[in-house]
Motif scaffolding. Structure first.
Motif, PDB file in Angstrom:
ATOM      1  N   LEU A 149      49.429  46.812  -7.208  1.00 35.64           N
ATOM      2  CA  LEU A 149      48.924  47.206  -5.896  1.00 35.64           C
ATOM      3  C   LEU A 149      49.027  46.027  -4.935  1.00 35.64           C
ATOM      4  O   LEU A 149      48.860  44.879  -5.340  1.00 35.64           O
ATOM      5  CB  LEU A 149      47.471  47.673  -6.013  1.00 35.64           C
ATOM      6  N   ASP A 150      49.298  46.330  -3.672  1.00 34.28           N
ATOM      7  CA  ASP A 150      49.402  45.297  -2.635  1.00 34.28           C
ATOM      8  C   ASP A 150      48.052  45.195  -1.938  1.00 34.28           C
ATOM      9  O   ASP A 150      47.772  45.964  -1.013  1.00 34.28           O
ATOM     10  CB  ASP A 150      50.517  45.671  -1.653  1.00 34.28           C
ATOM     11  N   LEU A 151      47.238  44.259  -2.379  1.00 34.82           N
ATOM     12  CA  LEU A 151      45.862  44.175  -1.902  1.00 34.82           C
ATOM     13  C   LEU A 151      45.621  42.970  -1.006  1.00 34.82           C
ATOM     14  O   LEU A 151      44.471  42.643  -0.698  1.00 34.82           O
ATOM     15  CB  LEU A 151      44.902  44.120  -3.104  1.00 34.82           C
ATOM     16  N   CYS A 154      46.365  44.460   5.147  1.00 42.04           N
ATOM     17  CA  CYS A 154      46.341  45.867   5.559  1.00 42.04           C
ATOM     18  C   CYS A 154      47.758  46.363   5.812  1.00 42.04           C
ATOM     19  O   CYS A 154      48.530  45.732   6.548  1.00 42.04           O
ATOM     20  CB  CYS A 154      45.493  46.035   6.819  1.00 42.04           C
ATOM     21  N   VAL A 166      42.353  51.615  -0.187  1.00 42.76           N
ATOM     22  CA  VAL A 166      43.731  51.577  -0.682  1.00 42.76           C
ATOM     23  C   VAL A 166      44.369  52.938  -0.438  1.00 42.76           C
ATOM     24  O   VAL A 166      43.740  53.979  -0.680  1.00 42.76           O
ATOM     25  CB  VAL A 166      43.792  51.244  -2.188  1.00 42.76           C
ATOM     26  N   SER A 167      45.606  52.924   0.021  1.00 39.78           N
ATOM     27  CA  SER A 167      46.347  54.168   0.193  1.00 39.78           C
ATOM     28  C   SER A 167      46.736  54.725  -1.176  1.00 39.78           C
ATOM     29  O   SER A 167      47.370  54.026  -1.967  1.00 39.78           O
ATOM     30  CB  SER A 167      47.615  53.922   1.018  1.00 39.78           C
ATOM     31  N   GLY A 171      49.741  52.472  -2.563  1.00 43.73           N
ATOM     32  CA  GLY A 171      49.076  51.441  -3.346  1.00 43.73           C
ATOM     33  C   GLY A 171      48.797  50.183  -2.551  1.00 43.73           C
ATOM     34  O   GLY A 171      48.543  49.122  -3.130  1.00 43.73           O
ATOM     35  N   ALA A 172      48.823  50.276  -1.234  1.00 46.03           N
ATOM     36  CA  ALA A 172      48.588  49.127  -0.365  1.00 46.03           C
ATOM     37  C   ALA A 172      47.187  49.197   0.231  1.00 46.03           C
ATOM     38  O   ALA A 172      46.629  50.280   0.442  1.00 46.03           O
ATOM     39  CB  ALA A 172      49.625  49.077   0.750  1.00 46.03           C
ATOM     40  N   ALA A 173      46.638  48.016   0.517  1.00 42.76           N
ATOM     41  CA  ALA A 173      45.305  47.940   1.095  1.00 42.76           C
ATOM     42  C   ALA A 173      45.307  48.472   2.524  1.00 42.76           C
ATOM     43  O   ALA A 173      46.320  48.411   3.238  1.00 42.76           O
ATOM     44  CB  ALA A 173      44.809  46.501   1.072  1.00 42.76           C
ATOM     45  N   LEU A 189      38.257  50.238  -2.176  1.00 41.34           N
ATOM     46  CA  LEU A 189      38.691  48.977  -2.771  1.00 41.34           C
ATOM     47  C   LEU A 189      37.492  48.039  -2.864  1.00 41.34           C
ATOM     48  O   LEU A 189      37.106  47.426  -1.861  1.00 41.34           O
ATOM     49  CB  LEU A 189      39.801  48.334  -1.938  1.00 41.34           C
ATOM     50  N   ARG A 194      39.773  42.332  -5.817  1.00 37.83           N
ATOM     51  CA  ARG A 194      40.680  41.412  -5.136  1.00 37.83           C
ATOM     52  C   ARG A 194      40.360  39.961  -5.442  1.00 37.83           C
ATOM     53  O   ARG A 194      41.270  39.167  -5.668  1.00 37.83           O
ATOM     54  CB  ARG A 194      40.601  41.604  -3.613  1.00 37.83           C
ATOM     55  N   LEU A 210      39.952  53.849  -8.648  1.00 34.62           N
ATOM     56  CA  LEU A 210      41.173  53.279  -8.079  1.00 34.62           C
ATOM     57  C   LEU A 210      42.253  53.112  -9.147  1.00 34.62           C
ATOM     58  O   LEU A 210      43.386  53.583  -8.987  1.00 34.62           O
ATOM     59  CB  LEU A 210      40.843  51.920  -7.442  1.00 34.62           C
TER      60      LEU A 210
END
Length: 243
Positions: A149-151, A154, A166-167, A171-173, A189, A194, A210
């Motif tokens: 995931l890209d956390l 945004c 998170v979308s 998978g992005a914040a 999230l 994180r 999640l």
């Protein structure tokens, strides 16, 4: 083929009248399967428990042949299988590892994280001390298998503050401002996912929702019902424990 290495037992399946097929995670050679003669005996059953640490020796004439495996117990976690909550955690985390990882590919970070998670469960069977570690293990497993995931920022604004969602698609914040009005369609999230640190029970359950979404979508696609049933039992017991 000859391999001798310490390994974590992650799956055991009965084979024939007396034997068992065991899959164990080594640090440098990944998940290695092997046939244990007499694996169903009274003497071997306590040794061949998922989450136990063993010294394994695999031998096979060819790389395509299922290896013969002999094991020596190094550290037993068998007693935890008598604790309902800890047992559910061991069942899930070992089943996830056995199902997700391809055989004979090294994942040293996964091995070390699994070992640490099992140690945490052993140290605190009440779950307060290990539930957050379990979420972080699942996030690491996703990342190591190429579904991280890209956390860090945004996805909508590029900002790095107030990353509360998170979308479920990318998978992005998503930052709090960008999420306004769409909160119900996004996954929460929790901060510990994180940056580590303390986690409330609400945070832990948000983290479990999640990771479950992406594990089911990206890794357990064809084995969802059987493997995720273990997770459902764990989450149900966690909810009852903190109610």
């Amino acid at each position: 083929m000859h391999l001798r290495a310490p390994a974590i037992v992650v799956a055991v399946r009965q084979h024939g009248e007396h034997g068992a097929i065991v899959r164990a995670l080594t640090r440098n050679d990944g998940v290695q399967p092997g046939y244990v003669r007499g694996g169903r005996s009274r003497q071997m059953r306590p040794v061949l428990q998922p989450a136990n640490l063993v010294q394994g020796e695999w031998r096979a004439r060819t790389g395509e042949q299922l290896a013969s495996l002999t094991v020596e117990l190094v550290h037993s976690r068998a007693a935890l299988h008598g604790e309902p909550l800890a047992a559910a955690a061991l069942e899930w985390v070992t089943a996830l590892t056995a199902t997700a990882l391809p055989e004979a590919q090294a994942y040293p970070r996964v091995h070390d994280a699994l070992s640490g998670t099992l140690d945490a469960i052993e140290a605190a069977p009440s779950a307060r001390g290990w539930a957050a570690a379990l979420v972080r293990y699942e996030l690491l497993l996703l990342a190591e298998l190429g579904f991280g995931l890209d956390l860090d920022r945004c996805v909508a604004s590029g900002g790095t503050e107030d990353l509360d969602f998170v979308s479920p698609r990318s998978g992005a914040a998503v930052g709090r401002g960008a999420a306004f009005g769409y909160e119900a369609k996004l996954l929460r999230l929790p901060a510990f996912a994180r940056t580590g640190g303390e986690a409330s029970w609400d945070d832990i359950f948000d983290g479990l929702r999640l990771t479950e979404h992406f594990l089911a979508r990206d890794i357990l696609v064809d084995r969802r019902v059987e493997t995720l049933a273990a997770r459902e039992r764990l989450v149900d017991r966690l909810k009852r424990a903190v109610a």
